[in-house]
Write an enzyme that holds these catalytic residues in place. Structure first.
Site, PDB file in Angstrom:
ATOM      1  N   PRO A   2      49.870 -31.083 -15.657  1.00 26.39           N
ATOM      2  CA  PRO A   2      49.115 -31.589 -16.814  1.00 26.39           C
ATOM      3  C   PRO A   2      50.017 -32.179 -17.898  1.00 26.39           C
ATOM      4  CG  PRO A   2      49.093 -29.185 -16.751  1.00 26.39           C
ATOM      5  CD  PRO A   2      49.734 -29.631 -15.484  1.00 26.39           C
ATOM      6  N   GLU A   3      49.651 -33.353 -18.387  1.00 26.87           N
ATOM      7  CA  GLU A   3      50.321 -33.985 -19.515  1.00 26.87           C
ATOM      8  C   GLU A   3      49.263 -34.266 -20.578  1.00 26.87           C
ATOM      9  OE1 GLU A   3      52.854 -37.216 -18.260  1.00 26.87           O
ATOM     10  OE2 GLU A   3      53.606 -36.093 -16.549  1.00 26.87           O
ATOM     11  N   HIS A  93      43.431 -16.456  -8.789  1.00 26.04           N
ATOM     12  CA  HIS A  93      44.444 -16.786  -9.814  1.00 26.04           C
ATOM     13  C   HIS A  93      43.869 -16.803 -11.235  1.00 26.04           C
ATOM     14  CE1 HIS A  93      46.776 -17.846  -6.317  1.00 26.04           C
ATOM     15  NE2 HIS A  93      45.929 -18.811  -6.008  1.00 26.04           N
ATOM     16  N   ARG A 111      50.662 -20.609 -10.509  1.00 25.57           N
ATOM     17  CA  ARG A 111      52.116 -20.454 -10.654  1.00 25.57           C
ATOM     18  C   ARG A 111      52.526 -19.789 -11.961  1.00 25.57           C
ATOM     19  NH1 ARG A 111      55.490 -25.421  -8.635  1.00 25.57           N
ATOM     20  NH2 ARG A 111      57.065 -23.831  -8.883  1.00 25.57           N
TER      21      ARG A 111
END
Ligand SMILES: [Zn+2]
Length: 268
Positions: A2-3, A93, A111
């Site tokens: 993501p940006e 998650h 992650r």
């Protein structure tokens, strides 16, 4: 990963799901994404408060809460906020959950490079305070871009990734913006002319606008995910023809990060 555009879409989604609503339950199990306090302290801070709004700066989010508190959040590499019915059990998650009377918002992060930072007094974390110009929030033209980066000697691609200078531009947006501006990613930043800085500012804005338009939706997929579409002009397209001139796109590595560029359109 993501940006700025993906975080902006996340902020818009969170705002439409939560703004003006009261948090009736929250679950933040212990994990390494939780910083500055325990998950239990975040739960206590959230429950009973109203979400006044959701703000974004660079790749950071801030949930503004009634009473002046805030929850700051970063998506890291794989973080996503999604919404589910309250009756639905934990997702794979899942690292946090915020419930209103009629909705459940979940944070998933396989992650776990994401962050949740509570600010009971509303004081922003140092990372938020250190962010540079946000191209979407603050506006960016050649002059402002030049004031932020023009004295740097490093390659322009590397300088664009410095969040303290330009906030929110990451490895994808930097490559796309340089391609749109026809600037070689290896150019020393201080060699850019005023005209090139203006082109680059326009390239950044155009790339962000394009990404926002194509990725809009309640569940944003990241381009690195298996089976996800690649909506970008040149990102990860090494070996393919340039969309402008058909020259084969090249891949180089700069400061440990891959850069794809067109050797013809982006001359040194
Ligand atoms: Zn080309």
């Amino acid at each position: 990963m993501p940006e700025l555009p993906e975080v902006e879409l996340t902020a818009r989604n969170l705002s439409s799901w939560l703004a003006g609503r009261k948090i009736v339950a929250a679950a933040v199990p212990r994990s390494r994404i939780v910083r500055g306090a325990s998950g239990a302290a975040i739960e206590r801070m959230l429950v009973g408060r109203r979400v006044n709004g959701v703000e974004r700066r660079g790749k950071w989010l801030a949930l503004r809460l009634s009473g002046g508190a805030a929850l700051y959040a970063h998506l890291g590499m794989t973080g996503k906020w999604v919404t589910r019915p309250r009756a639905e059990g934990p997702l794979p998650h899942e690292r946090a959950r915020i419930d209103t009377r009629d909705r459940s918002v979940r944070y998933r992060d396989p992650r776990m490079f994401g962050r949740l930072v509570p600010a009971p007094e509303g004081v922003a974390p140092a990372e938020w305070a250190a962010l540079g110009i946000d191209p979407l929030r603050d506006g960016l033209d050649g002059e402002r871009l030049g004031a932020a980066i023009a004295q740097r000697s490093r390659a322009v691609k590397e300088v664009l990734l410095d969040q303290a200078l330009i906030a929110g531009v990451g490895n994808i947006q930097a490559q796309e913006a340089l391609f749109r501006a026809r600037i070689d990613p290896r150019r020393p930043t201080r060699s850019l002319t005023a005209r090139e800085l203006a082109q680059l500012a326009r390239g950044i804005a155009a790339s962000i606008a394009h990404t926002l338009a194509v990725e809009s939706g309640p569940e944003i997929s990241y381009v690195e995910e298996p089976g996800a579409p690649n909506p970008f002009l040149i990102y990860a397209r090494q070996g393919q023809p340039c969309p402008r001139c058909r020259t084969v796109l090249q891949r180089i590595v700069q400061a440990g990060r891959a850069t794809v560029y067109c050797p013809r359109c982006q001359r040194r």
